[in-house]
Scaffold this motif. Structure first.
Motif, PDB file in Angstrom:
ATOM      1  N   GLY A  52      -7.981  -3.900  -7.943  1.00 45.26           N
ATOM      2  CA  GLY A  52      -6.538  -3.695  -7.876  1.00 45.26           C
ATOM      3  C   GLY A  52      -6.181  -2.819  -6.702  1.00 45.26           C
ATOM      4  O   GLY A  52      -7.009  -2.514  -5.841  1.00 45.26           O
ATOM      5  N   CYS A  53      -4.925  -2.387  -6.668  1.00 46.23           N
ATOM      6  CA  CYS A  53      -4.468  -1.495  -5.623  1.00 46.23           C
ATOM      7  C   CYS A  53      -3.526  -0.469  -6.227  1.00 46.23           C
ATOM      8  O   CYS A  53      -3.207  -0.519  -7.423  1.00 46.23           O
TER       9      CYS A  53
ATOM     10  N   ASP B  90      -0.401  -0.058  -5.809  1.00 44.19           N
ATOM     11  CA  ASP B  90       0.950  -0.550  -6.097  1.00 44.19           C
ATOM     12  C   ASP B  90       0.968  -1.216  -7.464  1.00 44.19           C
ATOM     13  O   ASP B  90       0.402  -2.285  -7.665  1.00 44.19           O
TER      14      ASP B  90
ATOM     15  N   ALA C 134       3.271  -2.748  -8.927  1.00 41.15           N
ATOM     16  CA  ALA C 134       4.026  -3.998  -8.967  1.00 41.15           C
ATOM     17  C   ALA C 134       3.313  -5.127  -8.231  1.00 41.15           C
ATOM     18  O   ALA C 134       3.779  -6.269  -8.245  1.00 41.15           O
ATOM     19  N   CYS C 135       2.211  -4.817  -7.589  1.00 44.36           N
ATOM     20  CA  CYS C 135       1.485  -5.823  -6.804  1.00 44.36           C
ATOM     21  C   CYS C 135       0.776  -6.811  -7.726  1.00 44.36           C
ATOM     22  O   CYS C 135       0.098  -6.419  -8.674  1.00 44.36           O
ATOM     23  N   ASP C 136       0.980  -8.096  -7.451  1.00 47.19           N
ATOM     24  CA  ASP C 136       0.295  -9.121  -8.249  1.00 47.19           C
ATOM     25  C   ASP C 136      -0.637  -9.962  -7.387  1.00 47.19           C
ATOM     26  O   ASP C 136      -1.028 -11.067  -7.763  1.00 47.19           O
ATOM     27  N   ALA C 137      -1.022  -9.457  -6.234  1.00 45.76           N
ATOM     28  CA  ALA C 137      -1.932 -10.176  -5.342  1.00 45.76           C
ATOM     29  C   ALA C 137      -3.349 -10.169  -5.895  1.00 45.76           C
ATOM     30  O   ALA C 137      -3.726  -9.298  -6.687  1.00 45.76           O
ATOM     31  N   ASP C 138      -4.121 -11.149  -5.489  1.00 46.33           N
ATOM     32  CA  ASP C 138      -5.519 -11.246  -5.906  1.00 46.33           C
ATOM     33  C   ASP C 138      -6.372 -10.384  -4.977  1.00 46.33           C
ATOM     34  O   ASP C 138      -6.509 -10.676  -3.789  1.00 46.33           O
ATOM     35  N   HIS C 139      -6.918  -9.325  -5.502  1.00 45.56           N
ATOM     36  CA  HIS C 139      -7.740  -8.416  -4.703  1.00 45.56           C
ATOM     37  C   HIS C 139      -9.238  -8.663  -4.907  1.00 45.56           C
ATOM     38  O   HIS C 139     -10.063  -7.838  -4.506  1.00 45.56           O
TER      39      HIS C 139
END
Length: 225
Positions: free
Chosen positions: A142-143, A145, A147-152
């Motif tokens: 994860g990161c 943020d 609210a971030c929903d990007a694939d990490h």
């Protein structure tokens, strides 16, 4: 009882029969793993766990043979409520003694202020680590943020598998503790014989790292042989 294969030492046969946990199956699997090698020092460790109304047992057998350590583990599983259908799972691993990075022992004594040489050990834990199989634990990365929903991708750790056996005089008997102590001594002598060349700095660093990890599983006050 049907005698075990002549390939195993008499003491190992006796200990497997005494443990009473599918001795013929265990002996045959060990015999296959030895592949003609003559068995030396060994340790048979039977553990019993209680889960509500069920009793679970499993056995670990360690056998030194020439240049290897044979690690055998057996579990069984009840497939029906009446216990008529049972399945056993046996796994073996051959560890080259040259790959063993540490043999750690942890001793527990009762009333240490009254200790005299030769007093029995109340509890003994033996840890053996080698540069063999690794366990990899992964989890989604994860990161910061929220609210971030990007694939990490994934993040995780990889660490060497090791073997830790705990033997208690109260649960397993004084003879079991004595046997475990004797095997630990034999294991140390076999994996680090006197007069051999010193390991390379890289190997020494690896051994130190593994030793620290095994020690942390025992607790802070760990004696290492």
């Amino acid at each position: 009882m049907t005698p075990l294969s002549s390939a195993a030492s008499p003491d190992l046969q006796t200990d497997l029969i005494r443990a009473g946990f599918y001795p013929k199956i265990v002996e045959d699997i060990i015999d296959e793993a030895l592949d003609g090698r003559k068995p030396g020092a060994h340790l048979v460790h039977l553990e019993t766990h209680f889960d509500q109304h069920e009793v679970h047992r499993h056995i670990t057998v360690l056998v030194l043979a020439e240049d290897i350590l044979v690690v055998t583990h057996v579990d069984d599983q009840q497939l029906d409520e009446k216990g008529k259908e049972i399945m056993a799972q046996i796994s073996t691993e051959l560890v080259q003694l040259s790959k063993v990075t540490t043999v750690a022992t942890s001793y527990v004594y009762h009333q240490p202020q009254n200790y005299s040489t030769g007093d029995p050990v109340k509890e003994l834990t033996v840890g053996i680590a080698w540069a063999g199989a690794q366990r990899i634990d992964l989890a989604p990365a994860g990161c910061a943020d929220a609210a971030c929903d990007a694939d990490h991708g994934y993040t995780g750790t990889a660490q060497q598998e090791d073997l830790v056996l705990r033997v208690s005089a109260e649960a397993d008997g004084v003879n079991a503790v004595t046997a475990a102590r004797g095997f630990a001594t034999a294991m140390r002598r076999a994996s680090a014989p006197r007069g051999t060349e010193t390991r390379s700095p890289a190997s020494q660093a690896s051994a130190t790292e593994v030793r620290g990890r095994v020690s942390s599983r025992f607790g802070r006050n760990t004696h290492q042989g």
